[in-house]
Design an enzyme around this catalytic site. Structure first.
Site, PDB file in Angstrom:
ATOM      1  N   LYS A   3      18.549  12.093  22.673  1.00 35.13           N
ATOM      2  CA  LYS A   3      18.223  12.848  21.374  1.00 35.13           C
ATOM      3  C   LYS A   3      16.737  12.526  21.051  1.00 35.13           C
ATOM      4  O   LYS A   3      16.255  11.436  21.124  1.00 35.13           O
ATOM      5  CB  LYS A   3      18.981  12.330  20.220  1.00 35.13           C
ATOM      6  CG  LYS A   3      18.973  13.042  18.971  1.00 35.13           C
ATOM      7  CD  LYS A   3      19.931  12.421  17.969  1.00 35.13           C
ATOM      8  CE  LYS A   3      20.009  13.282  16.577  1.00 35.13           C
ATOM      9  NZ  LYS A   3      20.932  13.039  15.647  1.00 35.13           N
ATOM     10  N   SER A  59      23.770  16.281  13.236  1.00 38.20           N
ATOM     11  CA  SER A  59      22.499  16.537  13.657  1.00 38.20           C
ATOM     12  C   SER A  59      22.191  16.441  15.165  1.00 38.20           C
ATOM     13  O   SER A  59      21.133  16.959  15.777  1.00 38.20           O
ATOM     14  CB  SER A  59      21.283  15.676  13.066  1.00 38.20           C
ATOM     15  OG  SER A  59      21.619  14.339  13.501  1.00 38.20           O
ATOM     16  N   SER A  90      27.141  12.810  12.675  1.00 38.62           N
ATOM     17  CA  SER A  90      25.933  13.777  13.450  1.00 38.62           C
ATOM     18  C   SER A  90      26.379  13.515  14.901  1.00 38.62           C
ATOM     19  O   SER A  90      25.796  14.307  16.004  1.00 38.62           O
ATOM     20  CB  SER A  90      24.730  13.260  13.298  1.00 38.62           C
ATOM     21  OG  SER A  90      24.107  13.767  12.054  1.00 38.62           O
TER      22      SER A  90
END
Lengths: 484, 95
Positions: free
Chosen positions: A76, A151, A175
């Site tokens: 990420k 997210s 997330s």
């Protein structure tokens, strides 16, 4: 090759069926071919990946390979990667080349993983649909008109579409688990403090936790073992031994006590999602588990509490972005205040600004007791509910999300509607407990996630419980059309 | 708790965020809506409940007060918007 599990890939590398370089090239080609339709990656680090693959091949030839040597993963874009752009999904960090590696990045590189690139995400991890990214939304591989969740939406889409074998994510209010549910993959958020936060760009420091997104619990266990552990550079890192999570995967779960919180099956839950979750719980009963209803009476308050605690901590953490030392700087500032204000106004998107302002307000003189202190007190009550529940049961199960993936743009006009997506995941973060989401039977052709919450530092048990279901069913093997 | 445009302008100043006057209405409506959600907390009796600052109730670790990271100023300043002679440059603060 992209349909193989991590254990199969490791065996293939050892048996010289393919080299790490060939495997890496295969994944890079898939990213080139498939990702333009998904937008799961912000940066593809092909040169870096091929260098790492070369090192993995040398380790394999020398007989020094571990279980993750040569396995292609993605990070990420919230994790700092030395010499590689680390944007956090924000215009603020569009030009930021991290000058060091996050601990999680360092540990997975040391284990021999090959990083293919950095995945798209909601800006500064603030969002539940990946629509707040400066780099545009990610599309769900199951249906490109829908969001992948957020997210960690880029990591979820990349894993689901077989663009990497596994990916890192972070989970502050859901997330990892919510996008794992929307994209039909396995995602685990460990206990707060289990994985180091060093080099992971901070959002809400008392809630942020790194974890893994993969196609099975067995794959996630291998990555979790390598990335967990104490780090003196993170002041809230847990100084607890890390077991080999792969070793306990096959443990018998007969006699497992499952609690179903009645608050997680009430109003607002899609009927087909409920039915899919109930069918999975039935499967656990067939495997020898017992089921009882429990109550997490204060959990409906978790969304209001979160929207004080998280913005308050975010307003403090994001104060560092001042246009002076790194990150976006406005053109021709009139004075220092203008430099701060315009650099921040231009560098941050709408959702980040909303949360900074809510947090600033909640922490401002005269409001602290009514908001932040009150929220911290209710946080205690929410945590106590879990403590009492774990006196009666071993794990808690329920839906990860109230619905399946929604369409792009459906919730962008109303921030509160967006926040309510995380109604079942936030309480776990507030209590600091580990939680995991695994795919169960789909609803109307879209993935559904079963959430499993465990007691502190019981990640091994969560992965074991998830793995046993994945041995007995094939829900986790379903592949989205974009993988063809 | 309803926020008006003056409240939003004050908050934006505290947060060092430039907000254009034409955007104030929009922000005050959105922030008010979020505070309405948060308002559910006020119905809960929390008398005597200890605030929870850390999920695992642990105390902050301490270490000896000794520098143990190497000085990497040049590396860190390479990503700065504007530097000169090892210093960060900002607009003139004192005339």
């Amino acid at each position: 090759m992209h349909d193989m599990t991590i254990a199969e890939l490791a065996a293939g590398l050892r048996a010289k069926q393919f080299s790490s370089r060939e495997l890496t090239q295969h994944y890079l080609q898939r990213i080139d071919a498939v990702d333009p339709g998904l937008n799961a990656f912000i940066t593809v680090a092909a040169d870096h990946a091929l260098d790492a693959a070369g090192a993995a091949d040398r380790a394999l030839a020398a007989g020094e390979a571990g279980p993750l040597t040569g396995i292609p993963i993605a990070h990420k874009d919230i994790f700092c990667t030395d010499g590689i752009k680390t944007s956090c999904g924000s215009r603020m960090l569009d030009t930021f080349i991290a000058p060091y590696d996050a601990t999680v990045v360092e540990k997975l590189a040391a284990a021999g993983c090959v990083m293919l690139g950095k995945t798209n995400m909601d800006e500064f991890a603030m969002g539940s649909s990946n629509e707040t990214s400066w780099y545009g939304p990610v599309r769900n591989p199951w249906d490109e008109t829908r969001v992948p969740g957020g997210s960690s939406g880029g990591s979820a889409a990349a894993v689901a579409a077989r663009l990497c074998a596994a990916a890192t994510g972070t989970d502050t209010g859901g997330s990892i688990r919510q996008p794992a549910a929307f994209c039909g993959i396995t995602g685990i958020k460990p206990t707060y403090g289990r994985c180091s936060r060093w080099g992971m760009i901070a959002f809400a420091s008392s809630l942020d936790q790194a974890g893994v997104m993969a196609r099975s619990a067995a794959d996630a266990a291998a990555v979790m073992t390598a990335m967990s552990g104490f780090d003196r550079r993170d002041s809230t890192s847990a100084d607890e031994p890390v077991p080999d999570y792969s070793a306990a995967l096959d443990d018998d779960i007969a006699g497992l006590r499952i609690g179903l919180p009645k608050e997680y099956f009430g109003e607002g839950l899609d009927a087909e999602v409920a039915a899919a979750v109930e069918a999975a719980v039935k499967e656990y009963e067939r495997l020898g588990a017992s089921v009882q209803q429990i109550s997490l009476a204060n959990s409906p308050l978790s969304v209001p509490v979160y929207y004080v605690v998280a913005p308050a901590e975010c307003s403090s953490n994001l104060a560092r972005f001042d246009g002076v030392r790194y990150g976006h700087r406005c053109e021709e500032p009139r004075d220092l205040e203008d430099l701060y204000k315009r650099s921040r106004a231009e560098g941050f998107g709408a959702e980040v600004k909303r949360r900074i302002m809510i947090g600033t307000y909640a922490l401002s003189a005269g409001y602290y007791d009514a908001y932040y202190l009150k929220a911290q007190q209710i946080r205690h009550l929410i945590s106590d509910d879990f403590r009492r529940a774990f006196e009666q049961v071993d794990v808690i199960m329920g839906p990860t999300t109230p619905s399946t993936a929604f369409t792009l743009g459906a919730k962008t006009a109303d921030p509160v509607a967006m926040y309510l997506n995380d109604i079942y995941t936030i309480a776990t973060n507030l209590a600091g407990l580990p939680g995991l989401s695994i795919p169960v039977a789909p609803a109307r052709g879209l993935p559904v996630g079963l959430q499993i919450i465990g007691n502190y530092f019981r990640e091994g048990q969560l992965l074991n419980v998830a793995h046993r279901l994945q041995q007995a069913t094939d829900w986790h093997r379903a592949a989205p059309p974009a993988t063809a | 708790m309803a926020l008006d445009n003056k409240d939003v302008a004050d908050i934006a100043h505290l947060a060092r965020l430039a907000v254009e006057p034409q955007d104030l209405d929009h922000y005050s409506a959105e922030l008010t809506r979020i505070l309405d959600l948060v308002e559910q907390m006020s119905a809960v009796d929390t008398a005597g409940v200890e605030p929870m600052a850390h999920p695992l109730h642990v105390a902050q670790r301490l270490r000896p007060d000794q520098a143990d990271e190497p000085n990497r100023r040049e590396r860190f300043q390479r990503i700065a918007p504007l530097t000169e002679d090892g210093l960060y440059l900002v607009p003139k603060v004192i005339e």
